[in-house]
Design an enzyme around this catalytic site. Sequence first.
Site, mmCIF file in Angstrom:
data_model
loop_
_atom_site.group_PDB
_atom_site.id
_atom_site.type_symbol
_atom_site.label_atom_id
_atom_site.label_comp_id
_atom_site.label_asym_id
_atom_site.label_seq_id
_atom_site.Cartn_x
_atom_site.Cartn_y
_atom_site.Cartn_z
ATOM 1 N N GLY A 38 38.204 53.275 44.355
ATOM 2 C CA GLY A 38 38.765 51.928 44.459
ATOM 3 C C GLY A 38 38.762 51.326 45.853
ATOM 4 O O GLY A 38 38.820 50.104 46.002
ATOM 5 N N ASP A 97 50.673 51.598 43.517
ATOM 6 C CA ASP A 97 51.359 51.280 42.258
ATOM 7 C C ASP A 97 52.588 52.186 42.166
ATOM 8 O O ASP A 97 53.621 51.864 42.739
ATOM 9 C CB ASP A 97 50.367 51.463 41.100
ATOM 10 C CG ASP A 97 50.961 51.109 39.745
ATOM 11 O OD1 ASP A 97 51.993 50.424 39.701
ATOM 12 O OD2 ASP A 97 50.397 51.522 38.710
ATOM 13 N N PHE A 146 48.225 44.064 35.626
ATOM 14 C CA PHE A 146 47.026 44.876 35.826
ATOM 15 C C PHE A 146 45.918 44.013 36.418
ATOM 16 O O PHE A 146 45.492 43.033 35.817
ATOM 17 C CB PHE A 146 46.561 45.530 34.520
ATOM 18 C CG PHE A 146 45.580 46.644 34.768
ATOM 19 C CD1 PHE A 146 46.021 47.895 35.179
ATOM 20 C CD2 PHE A 146 44.219 46.417 34.655
ATOM 21 C CE1 PHE A 146 45.122 48.919 35.455
ATOM 22 C CE2 PHE A 146 43.307 47.434 34.926
ATOM 23 C CZ PHE A 146 43.766 48.693 35.315
ATOM 24 N N VAL A 147 45.473 44.383 37.613
ATOM 25 C CA VAL A 147 44.492 43.559 38.327
ATOM 26 C C VAL A 147 43.162 44.284 38.480
ATOM 27 O O VAL A 147 43.106 45.521 38.463
ATOM 28 C CB VAL A 147 45.023 43.161 39.724
ATOM 29 C CG1 VAL A 147 46.130 42.126 39.619
ATOM 30 C CG2 VAL A 147 45.500 44.370 40.509
ATOM 31 N N ASP A 153 39.250 48.532 39.265
ATOM 32 C CA ASP A 153 38.484 48.542 38.019
ATOM 33 C C ASP A 153 39.364 48.586 36.795
ATOM 34 O O ASP A 153 40.537 48.946 36.847
ATOM 35 C CB ASP A 153 37.583 49.778 37.979
ATOM 36 C CG ASP A 153 38.394 51.064 37.734
ATOM 37 O OD1 ASP A 153 39.298 51.341 38.546
ATOM 38 O OD2 ASP A 153 38.145 51.741 36.723
ATOM 39 N N ARG A 159 34.679 46.085 39.495
ATOM 40 C CA ARG A 159 34.946 46.437 40.895
ATOM 41 C C ARG A 159 34.253 45.491 41.874
ATOM 42 O O ARG A 159 34.694 45.315 43.005
ATOM 43 C CB ARG A 159 34.442 47.857 41.205
ATOM 44 C CG ARG A 159 35.220 48.972 40.552
ATOM 45 C CD ARG A 159 34.868 50.291 41.227
ATOM 46 N NE ARG A 159 35.144 51.442 40.384
ATOM 47 C CZ ARG A 159 36.319 52.069 40.316
ATOM 48 N NH1 ARG A 159 37.328 51.635 41.033
ATOM 49 N NH2 ARG A 159 36.480 53.110 39.541
HETATM 50 P P1 IMP Z 1 49.403 54.997 41.854
HETATM 51 O O1 IMP Z 1 49.037 56.447 42.017
HETATM 52 O O2 IMP Z 1 50.281 54.786 40.650
HETATM 53 O O3 IMP Z 1 49.977 54.375 43.090
HETATM 54 O O4 IMP Z 1 48.098 54.237 41.474
HETATM 55 C C1 IMP Z 1 47.114 54.063 42.394
HETATM 56 C C2 IMP Z 1 45.770 54.078 41.717
HETATM 57 O O5 IMP Z 1 45.826 53.595 40.361
HETATM 58 C C3 IMP Z 1 44.888 53.131 42.483
HETATM 59 O O6 IMP Z 1 44.085 53.856 43.392
HETATM 60 C C4 IMP Z 1 44.073 52.468 41.406
HETATM 61 O O7 IMP Z 1 42.863 53.160 41.243
HETATM 62 C C5 IMP Z 1 44.885 52.603 40.135
HETATM 63 N N1 IMP Z 1 45.602 51.337 39.771
HETATM 64 C C6 IMP Z 1 46.927 51.089 39.845
HETATM 65 N N2 IMP Z 1 47.225 49.850 39.439
HETATM 66 C C7 IMP Z 1 46.046 49.276 39.114
HETATM 67 C C8 IMP Z 1 45.689 47.963 38.622
HETATM 68 O O8 IMP Z 1 46.504 47.040 38.428
HETATM 69 N N3 IMP Z 1 44.358 47.761 38.391
HETATM 70 C C9 IMP Z 1 43.409 48.725 38.600
HETATM 71 N N4 IMP Z 1 43.706 49.945 39.067
HETATM 72 C C10 IMP Z 1 45.015 50.221 39.311
HETATM 73 MG MG MG Z 2 41.027 53.224 39.858
#
Ligand code: IMP
Ligand code: MG
Length: 172
Positions: A38, A97, A146-147, A153, A159
């Site tokens: 990402g 996130d 969700f973006v 992606d 992407r």
């Molecule tokens: P976390 O571990 O929950 O902080 O999520 C981080 C990873 O989840 C990021 O590196 C993204 O790849 C994916 N992610 C989290 N939210 C989104 C979203 O809204 N769209 C796309 N990918 C997301």
């Molecule tokens: Mg991802």
Amino acid sequence: MKRLISESDIQMEVAKLGQQIAADFCDRPFTVLGILTGSIIFISDLIRQINIPLRIGLIQASSYRSRTTIPGNLAINAELLPDITGRDVLLVDDIFDTGNTLATVSQTVQRHQPNSVRSAVLLSKQGRSTVKLKPDYDCFLIPDVFVVGYGLDYNDDYRHLPYIAVLDAQDL
Ligand code: IMP
Ligand code: MG
């Protein structure tokens, strides 16, 4: 799909962030470490705005199973990690996130004896964090939607979009 952040707003914030990072890490042995996949667009724009000597490294983390927006188990692959012993490391990811990815990658990276580990994300989702760690740098705070785009992606699509868009339920 609805556009949330324009290409020009992203470029403006990334330029500001690059200047701040350059000021904070100048005269340090500095490695910018992108979290695959990402971060690829963000890191490539960001490093061209950081006007000090730096090295680039990559580490892979994947948490989403295909066709879902719910994170699965996190898998980290550190095979691409360069030597970061004694270096000041800046982890770069697309979005913060729950924070699980950044916290877990940060722990993995700490085991390789860096001098310090900080983190930068393009987006931070409000009210979602489940970890103590906070990103040291972020460009935009966004609501819990969700973006996609600019590296982010859905099922590996979207992407390449130069802006950030919100995926509607009918796109999923
Ligand atoms: P976390 O571990 O929950 O902080 O999520 C981080 C990873 O989840 C990021 O590196 C993204 O790849 C994916 N992610 C989290 N939210 C989104 C979203 O809204 N769209 C796309 N990918 C997301
Ligand atoms: Mg991802």
